[in-house]
Each structure stands twice: as structure tokens, then as C-alpha cells.
Design a protein around this motif. Structure first.
Motif, PDB file in Angstrom:
ATOM      1  N   ARG A  22       0.840  -1.206   0.000  1.00 44.82           N
ATOM      2  CA  ARG A  22       0.000   0.000   0.000  1.00 44.82           C
ATOM      3  C   ARG A  22       0.877   1.260   0.000  1.00 44.82           C
ATOM      4  O   ARG A  22       0.633   2.213  -0.760  1.00 44.82           O
ATOM      5  CB  ARG A  22      -0.922  -0.023   1.220  1.00 44.82           C
ATOM      6  N   SER A  66      -6.709   0.489  -3.944  1.00 48.42           N
ATOM      7  CA  SER A  66      -7.944  -0.086  -3.421  1.00 48.42           C
ATOM      8  C   SER A  66      -7.612  -1.465  -2.857  1.00 48.42           C
ATOM      9  O   SER A  66      -6.602  -2.074  -3.213  1.00 48.42           O
ATOM     10  CB  SER A  66      -8.992  -0.215  -4.529  1.00 48.42           C
ATOM     11  N   GLN A  67      -8.468  -1.953  -1.980  1.00 44.70           N
ATOM     12  CA  GLN A  67      -8.213  -3.262  -1.359  1.00 44.70           C
ATOM     13  C   GLN A  67      -8.229  -4.367  -2.411  1.00 44.70           C
ATOM     14  O   GLN A  67      -7.451  -5.314  -2.338  1.00 44.70           O
ATOM     15  CB  GLN A  67      -9.256  -3.542  -0.274  1.00 44.70           C
ATOM     16  N   LYS A  68      -9.086  -4.224  -3.411  1.00 46.11           N
ATOM     17  CA  LYS A  68      -9.159  -5.227  -4.479  1.00 46.11           C
ATOM     18  C   LYS A  68      -7.836  -5.302  -5.234  1.00 46.11           C
ATOM     19  O   LYS A  68      -7.328  -6.384  -5.526  1.00 46.11           O
ATOM     20  CB  LYS A  68     -10.302  -4.881  -5.427  1.00 46.11           C
ATOM     21  N   LYS A  69      -7.268  -4.141  -5.545  1.00 46.50           N
ATOM     22  CA  LYS A  69      -6.011  -4.103  -6.289  1.00 46.50           C
ATOM     23  C   LYS A  69      -4.863  -4.670  -5.451  1.00 46.50           C
ATOM     24  O   LYS A  69      -4.007  -5.397  -5.948  1.00 46.50           O
ATOM     25  CB  LYS A  69      -5.703  -2.666  -6.703  1.00 46.50           C
ATOM     26  N   GLN A 125      -0.427   6.290  -6.863  1.00 42.55           N
ATOM     27  CA  GLN A 125      -1.669   5.564  -7.104  1.00 42.55           C
ATOM     28  C   GLN A 125      -2.470   5.494  -5.815  1.00 42.55           C
ATOM     29  O   GLN A 125      -1.919   5.454  -4.733  1.00 42.55           O
ATOM     30  CB  GLN A 125      -1.380   4.136  -7.578  1.00 42.55           C
ATOM     31  N   LYS A 126      -3.782   5.504  -5.958  1.00 43.27           N
ATOM     32  CA  LYS A 126      -4.635   5.317  -4.791  1.00 43.27           C
ATOM     33  C   LYS A 126      -4.992   3.840  -4.731  1.00 43.27           C
ATOM     34  O   LYS A 126      -5.764   3.353  -5.544  1.00 43.27           O
ATOM     35  CB  LYS A 126      -5.895   6.156  -4.907  1.00 43.27           C
TER      36      LYS A 126
END
Length: 70
Positions: free
Chosen positions: A43, A54-57, A51-52
């Protein structure tokens, strides 16, 4: 004279085997104490790259990295 050579070869093989198992045990304990990468590190790296995350990414990248490790 033959016995000296035989004892030397046996000692060499025993040393190599013992060294292998000691090194293996050391590396296993080192990797348990210091895992290569985790979700928080991933993260932070993504945020540093702009980049922001996301939990999925993050989950996708962790799965890809775990798959590559195996």
C-alpha cells in the motif's frame, strides 16, 4: 594412506550436509521473522508511486506475488 583419503571424503560430505541443513533452518527462521512483503508495504509503495490503492487491487497484487513465489 587410503584410510586418510576415505576419512577426509566422509568428513567433507558430512560437513556439506550439516552446512546445508543449518543454512536451510536459518533461512526459514529469517523469512518467518522478516517476510519479503506484506499488504501495508504494498500500500505504501503504491501511494509513493502516486496511485490510490484499493483493497481489491492490493489483494490482486498479493495473490500474483504469492503465486510467483511458489
Amino acid at each position: 594412506m587410503f584410510y586418510y583419503i576415505l576419512v577426509g571424503i566422509i568428513a567433507l560430505l558430512a560437513g556439506v550436509a550439516l552446512g546445508f541443513f543449518i543454512a536451510r533452518k536459518y533461512m526459514m527462521s529469517y523469512l518467518q521473522k522478516n517476510p519479503p512483503i506484506n499488504e501495508n508495504m504494498l500500500r505504501v509503495m503504491m501511494m509513493q508511486m502516486g496511485q490510490k490503492p484499493s483493497q481489491k487491487k492490493i489483494n490482486q497484487m498479493m495473490q500474483a506475488m504469492n503465486k510467483q513465489m511458489k
